[in-house]
Design a protein around this motif. Structure first.
Motif, PDB file in Angstrom:
ATOM      1  N   HIS A 183      -8.223  -8.475   4.401  1.00 13.93           N
ATOM      2  CA  HIS A 183      -7.585  -7.174   4.637  1.00 13.93           C
ATOM      3  C   HIS A 183      -8.646  -6.154   5.062  1.00 13.93           C
ATOM      4  CE1 HIS A 183      -4.846  -3.801   4.001  1.00 13.93           C
ATOM      5  NE2 HIS A 183      -5.793  -3.214   3.274  1.00 13.93           N
ATOM      6  N   ARG A 211      -4.574   0.698   8.778  1.00 14.30           N
ATOM      7  CA  ARG A 211      -4.096   0.007   7.570  1.00 14.30           C
ATOM      8  C   ARG A 211      -2.577  -0.159   7.613  1.00 14.30           C
ATOM      9  NH1 ARG A 211      -0.863   2.473   3.422  1.00 14.30           N
ATOM     10  NH2 ARG A 211      -0.977   4.703   3.778  1.00 14.30           N
ATOM     11  N   HIS A 255     -12.543   0.638   2.982  1.00 11.54           N
ATOM     12  CA  HIS A 255     -11.550   1.647   2.594  1.00 11.54           C
ATOM     13  C   HIS A 255     -10.928   1.408   1.221  1.00 11.54           C
ATOM     14  CE1 HIS A 255      -8.646  -1.335   4.068  1.00 11.54           C
ATOM     15  NE2 HIS A 255      -7.675  -0.619   3.540  1.00 11.54           N
ATOM     16  N   ASP A 256     -10.773   0.159   0.810  1.00 13.89           N
ATOM     17  CA  ASP A 256     -10.115  -0.112  -0.479  1.00 13.89           C
ATOM     18  C   ASP A 256     -11.097  -0.540  -1.561  1.00 13.89           C
ATOM     19  OD1 ASP A 256      -7.479   0.518   0.117  1.00 13.89           O
ATOM     20  OD2 ASP A 256      -6.996  -1.490   0.849  1.00 13.89           O
ATOM     21  N   GLU A 278       0.812  -1.207   0.000  1.00 15.50           N
ATOM     22  CA  GLU A 278       0.000   0.000   0.000  1.00 15.50           C
ATOM     23  C   GLU A 278       0.846   1.257   0.000  1.00 15.50           C
ATOM     24  OE1 GLU A 278      -3.369   0.452   2.227  1.00 15.50           O
ATOM     25  OE2 GLU A 278      -3.973  -1.609   2.098  1.00 15.50           O
ATOM     26  N   LYS A 317     -10.627  -0.401  -5.335  1.00 11.48           N
ATOM     27  CA  LYS A 317      -9.744  -1.327  -6.058  1.00 11.48           C
ATOM     28  C   LYS A 317     -10.530  -2.388  -6.826  1.00 11.48           C
ATOM     29  CE  LYS A 317      -5.835  -0.929  -2.841  1.00 11.48           C
ATOM     30  NZ  LYS A 317      -5.031  -1.646  -1.825  1.00 11.48           N
ATOM     31  N   TYR A 365      -3.011  -9.145  -3.261  1.00 12.66           N
ATOM     32  CA  TYR A 365      -3.771  -9.847  -2.209  1.00 12.66           C
ATOM     33  C   TYR A 365      -3.648 -11.350  -2.391  1.00 12.66           C
ATOM     34  CZ  TYR A 365      -5.745  -5.313  -1.138  1.00 12.66           C
ATOM     35  OH  TYR A 365      -5.880  -3.997  -0.792  1.00 12.66           O
TER      36      TYR A 365
END
Ligand SMILES: [Fe+2]
Ligand SMILES: [Fe+2]
Length: 303
Positions: free
Chosen positions: A135, A243, A167-168, A6, A171, A126
């Motif tokens: 995650h 994170r 939060h991600d 990240e 993606k 990942y």
């Protein structure tokens, strides 16, 4: 151990120059946002309830019982042996008493995000198809523990859990626009160079479509640059710290989960100052996060 999945540090030139080709890719990405499935409406309602200051077991039950499919899956996980019960749990009120509201909330979010977040992505590094999901859950749990440990920060534990979980999410859409060549370390700069926006900004578009409130989406927008968080500086700092800690352990990037690595607090001094977390409390808070994440793999195996 440091994992760099990240990192913000990759020095890639930004090409967001407004050229017609670049603008059309950005529009294509935003178009895809509409195709992303949402959480079901009961879970969105559940999120709303858990944000309230006085949230009771009865409120929980009233919302969850609107979706009997979800109830059945919750009870299956509650009975899987993870929680060491000797008798079968047959209803939500029983589950609340026997395994606790916090555990049950965690199961609701794990179960309801499974379909959306279990997928093999080409980019980002990942681990297989459950890494992204793990995650997301881990950052949510870590963020809640940090917020609860720093009540003077004013960051709401339930809200920041949901911010962490989501939060991600950008993606999920961006992965399809970053080319066919697998790439493990994709920075925000690389995303902006490729499509004109990064996963932090894209999350805002996705969550607006789901009517998720600004108090949850704003820290997401700044989770890789919390200092720019303005009025959401403290919640962005909590999310950035959560994170960061999860990335130190590589949660979601490798299996099995290994939480034994020491996490040095000096890497996170700026976030810690913002939320009022002192170095002497760091080991205790990290230990709480370790305890919370330790059961994640078992939870996922049984969901
Ligand atoms: Fe993340
Ligand atoms: Fe991120």
């Amino acid at each position: 151990m440091t994992t760099l999945q990240e990192t913000n540090a990759t020095p890639t030139p930004a090409t967001g120059d407004g050229s017609p080709e670049w603008r059309s890719v950005r529009l294509e990405v935003l178009d895809q946002v509409e195709d992303l499935p949402s959480f079901n409406s009961v879970v969105l309602e559940f999120m709303e309830v858990t944000r309230q200051e006085f949230f009771s077991a009865k409120d929980f039950e009233a919302v969850i019982c609107k979706d009997q499919g979800l109830v059945a899956r919750l009870l299956k996980v509650a009975n899987c042996g993870l929680y060491g019960r000797s008798r079968t749990i047959g209803s939500i009120p029983e589950a609340i008493v026997l395994i606790g509201l916090d555990n049950l909330k965690r199961i609701v979010y794990a179960v309801s995000s499974q379909g959306l977040m279990t997928r093999q992505m080409t980019h980002y590094g990942y681990h297989e198809d459950q890494g992204f999901w793990m995650h997301a859950m881990a950052v949510g749990q870590a963020a809640k523990i940090l917020a609860d440990a720093c009540p003077d920060s004013g960051v709401h534990g339930e809200e920041i859990f949901i911010s962490g979980l989501l939060h991600d999410i950008g993606k999920l859409v961006l992965d399809g626009f970053l080319g066919q060549r697998p790439h493990k370390q994709v920075s925000c700069e690389m995303e902006r160079s490729a499509v004109g926006l990064d996963h932090c900004e894209l999350a805002g578009h996705i969550l607006k479509q789901w009517n998720i409130p600004a108090s949850i989406t704003a820290p997401i927008a700044f989770h890789h640059d919390f200092a720019a968080g303005g009025e959401y500086l403290k919640s962005a700092a909590v999310l950035s710290l959560a994170r960061g800690v999860c990335s130190e352990w590589g949660v979601g990037y490798q299996s099995p989960l290994d939480l034994s690595w020491e996490v040095p607090h000096d890497k996170f001094a700026a976030e810690m100052v913002q939320i009022g977390l002192t170095a002497d409390r760091w080991p205790g808070v990290v230990w709480n996060i370790q305890q919370s994440l330790a059961g994640l793999e078992d939870l996922f195996a049984n969901t």
